[in-house]
Design a protein around this motif. Structure first.
Motif, PDB file in Angstrom:
ATOM      1  N   GLU A 224      -4.081 -10.129   6.803  1.00 28.17           N
ATOM      2  CA  GLU A 224      -4.192 -10.025   5.349  1.00 28.17           C
ATOM      3  C   GLU A 224      -4.346  -8.564   4.910  1.00 28.17           C
ATOM      4  OE1 GLU A 224      -6.295 -14.399   4.538  1.00 28.17           O
ATOM      5  OE2 GLU A 224      -7.495 -12.557   4.566  1.00 28.17           O
ATOM      6  N   MET A 225      -5.077  -7.781   5.704  1.00 30.42           N
ATOM      7  CA  MET A 225      -5.261  -6.370   5.367  1.00 30.42           C
ATOM      8  C   MET A 225      -3.932  -5.625   5.421  1.00 30.42           C
ATOM      9  SD  MET A 225      -7.667  -3.563   7.255  1.00 30.42           S
ATOM     10  CE  MET A 225      -6.634  -3.550   8.719  1.00 30.42           C
ATOM     11  N   GLN A 226      -3.101  -5.947   6.437  1.00 31.08           N
ATOM     12  CA  GLN A 226      -1.801  -5.290   6.555  1.00 31.08           C
ATOM     13  C   GLN A 226      -0.885  -5.668   5.396  1.00 31.08           C
ATOM     14  OE1 GLN A 226      -1.364  -3.000   8.732  1.00 31.08           O
ATOM     15  NE2 GLN A 226      -3.184  -3.401   9.948  1.00 31.08           N
ATOM     16  N   VAL A 227      -0.928  -6.940   4.985  1.00 30.76           N
ATOM     17  CA  VAL A 227      -0.111  -7.363   3.835  1.00 30.76           C
ATOM     18  C   VAL A 227      -0.577  -6.653   2.570  1.00 30.76           C
ATOM     19  CG1 VAL A 227       0.462  -9.345   2.371  1.00 30.76           C
ATOM     20  CG2 VAL A 227       0.439  -9.603   4.862  1.00 30.76           C
ATOM     21  N   LYS A 228      -1.888  -6.474   2.433  1.00 30.18           N
ATOM     22  CA  LYS A 228      -2.426  -5.761   1.265  1.00 30.18           C
ATOM     23  C   LYS A 228      -1.950  -4.309   1.270  1.00 30.18           C
ATOM     24  CE  LYS A 228      -6.746  -4.811  -1.170  1.00 30.18           C
ATOM     25  NZ  LYS A 228      -8.232  -4.963  -1.132  1.00 30.18           N
ATOM     26  N   MET A 229      -1.880  -3.712   2.456  1.00 31.57           N
ATOM     27  CA  MET A 229      -1.388  -2.332   2.564  1.00 31.57           C
ATOM     28  C   MET A 229       0.078  -2.254   2.149  1.00 31.57           C
ATOM     29  SD  MET A 229      -3.778  -0.260   3.567  1.00 31.57           S
ATOM     30  CE  MET A 229      -2.944   1.118   4.330  1.00 31.57           C
ATOM     31  N   MET A 230       0.862  -3.263   2.497  1.00 29.05           N
ATOM     32  CA  MET A 230       2.270  -3.282   2.082  1.00 29.05           C
ATOM     33  C   MET A 230       2.377  -3.383   0.564  1.00 29.05           C
ATOM     34  SD  MET A 230       4.387  -5.445   4.949  1.00 29.05           S
ATOM     35  CE  MET A 230       3.216  -6.705   5.371  1.00 29.05           C
ATOM     36  N   LYS A 231       1.502  -4.214  -0.024  1.00 33.58           N
ATOM     37  CA  LYS A 231       1.491  -4.335  -1.492  1.00 33.58           C
ATOM     38  C   LYS A 231       1.095  -3.007  -2.132  1.00 33.58           C
ATOM     39  CE  LYS A 231       1.186  -6.593  -5.493  1.00 33.58           C
ATOM     40  NZ  LYS A 231       0.487  -5.632  -6.329  1.00 33.58           N
ATOM     41  N   THR A 232       0.120  -2.322  -1.537  1.00 32.91           N
ATOM     42  CA  THR A 232      -0.305  -1.020  -2.062  1.00 32.91           C
ATOM     43  C   THR A 232       0.837  -0.016  -1.978  1.00 32.91           C
ATOM     44  OG1 THR A 232      -2.572  -1.459  -1.359  1.00 32.91           O
ATOM     45  CG2 THR A 232      -2.002   0.827  -1.810  1.00 32.91           C
ATOM     46  N   SER A 233       1.577  -0.082  -0.862  1.00 29.57           N
ATOM     47  CA  SER A 233       2.718   0.814  -0.687  1.00 29.57           C
ATOM     48  C   SER A 233       3.759   0.581  -1.778  1.00 29.57           C
ATOM     49  CB  SER A 233       3.336   0.568   0.697  1.00 29.57           C
ATOM     50  OG  SER A 233       4.513   1.311   0.842  1.00 29.57           O
ATOM     51  N   LYS A 234       3.979  -0.692  -2.115  1.00 30.13           N
ATOM     52  CA  LYS A 234       4.934  -1.019  -3.181  1.00 30.13           C
ATOM     53  C   LYS A 234       4.445  -0.484  -4.522  1.00 30.13           C
ATOM     54  CE  LYS A 234       7.103  -4.973  -5.490  1.00 30.13           C
ATOM     55  NZ  LYS A 234       7.158  -6.450  -5.552  1.00 30.13           N
ATOM     56  N   ASP A 235       3.132  -0.611  -4.787  1.00 29.80           N
ATOM     57  CA  ASP A 235       2.572  -0.114  -6.053  1.00 29.80           C
ATOM     58  C   ASP A 235       2.721   1.401  -6.151  1.00 29.80           C
ATOM     59  OD1 ASP A 235       1.900  -2.693  -6.623  1.00 29.80           O
ATOM     60  OD2 ASP A 235      -0.205  -2.505  -6.021  1.00 29.80           O
TER      61      ASP A 235
END
Length: 247
Positions: A224-235
């Motif tokens: 879940e933390m890695q997916v959140k990092m991907m979302k942050t990267s998109k933002d």
């Protein structure tokens, strides 16, 4: 943006692979004789021209836990488990020798003694064990196989064979992708060892279910933390695009 995204994506992928291994351990928590696999993460530099500025996560199975599982008494004459560091030898479908800690043995229609998966049990000479028709079979503490031939008086006990028992160094054992435990290639052949067996008992799995469940939760949080990092990267990428679009 691409560095952050691909590093996070790599972490999520490896977390899933580790989760699969842990799930396999958990699924075999009730499989007799099963040995759990260890898992570890490590950083792997991305090789190529230029500076090594990127490191990806890598999940790997460095070893197997060969510690003994709990002994459970079944009372069945063909159930046997080894004591101490002993193993019994079987013949794999690939034609080589593998080792097991306990066996719920069966006698096939042609008299062959096999384990619960149908793999032939080996005798002290390393050959498959073939039995004549018997009324009763018993395995002694030294692995000797005694039988009462079919139609013979109950007190006419005949010693026919002996299980192949070995005592390998755990550092020289490995579990293959097919699930069989073998010696690491290059080591000397193991000789017949003075190992004791327990008749009427099986060794259970050595998986610690509580630890496996805790590991499953930890891996889920890592994913879940890695997916959140991907979302942050998109933002971040979206914010950069807005800045560049300002005239």
């Amino acid at each position: 943006m691409d560095r952050m995204l691909y590093v996070s994506m790599s972490g999520a992928k490896e977390a899933l692979l580790s989760q699969a291994n842990n799930a396999n351990n958990l699924a075999n928590a009730t499989t007799d004789g099963f040995k759990q696999d260890f898992n570890q993460f490590r950083a792997q530099h991305m090789d190529g021209p230029g500076w090594h500025t990127r490191s990806y996560s890598m999940d790997e199975r460095p070893a197997t836990d060969f510690s003994a599982g709990p002994i459970k008494v079944t009372g069945r004459a063909l159930d046997v488990a080894t004591k101490e560091n002993g193993y019994m030898a079987i013949l794999t479908p690939a034609g080589d020798e593998a080792y097991i800690r306990s066996a719920s043995m069966q006698i096939t229609a042609d008299g062959q003694l096999v384990d619960v998966h149908g793999n032939p049990m080996l005798n002290a000479a390393g050959a498959p064990i073939v039995l004549p028709p018997v009324d009763h079979l018993e395995v002694g503490i030294d692995g000797t196989i005694s039988v009462v031939p079919a139609g013979a008086p109950a007190n006419e006990v005949v010693v026919l064979d002996q299980l192949r028992l070995v005592e390998p160094d755990h550092r020289q054992l490995e579990k293959g992708l097919d699930g069989f435990i073998r010696q690491v290639p290059g080591n000397a052949e193991l000789g017949q060892a003075d190992i004791r067996v327990i008749n009427g008992a099986l060794e259970g799995s050595n998986v610690n279910t509580v630890q496996a469940l805790v590991t499953m939760i930890e891996l889920t949080r890592k994913y879940e933390m890695q997916v959140k990092m991907m979302k942050t990267s998109k933002d971040h990428a979206g914010a950069s695009d807005k800045i560049l679009s300002i005239r």
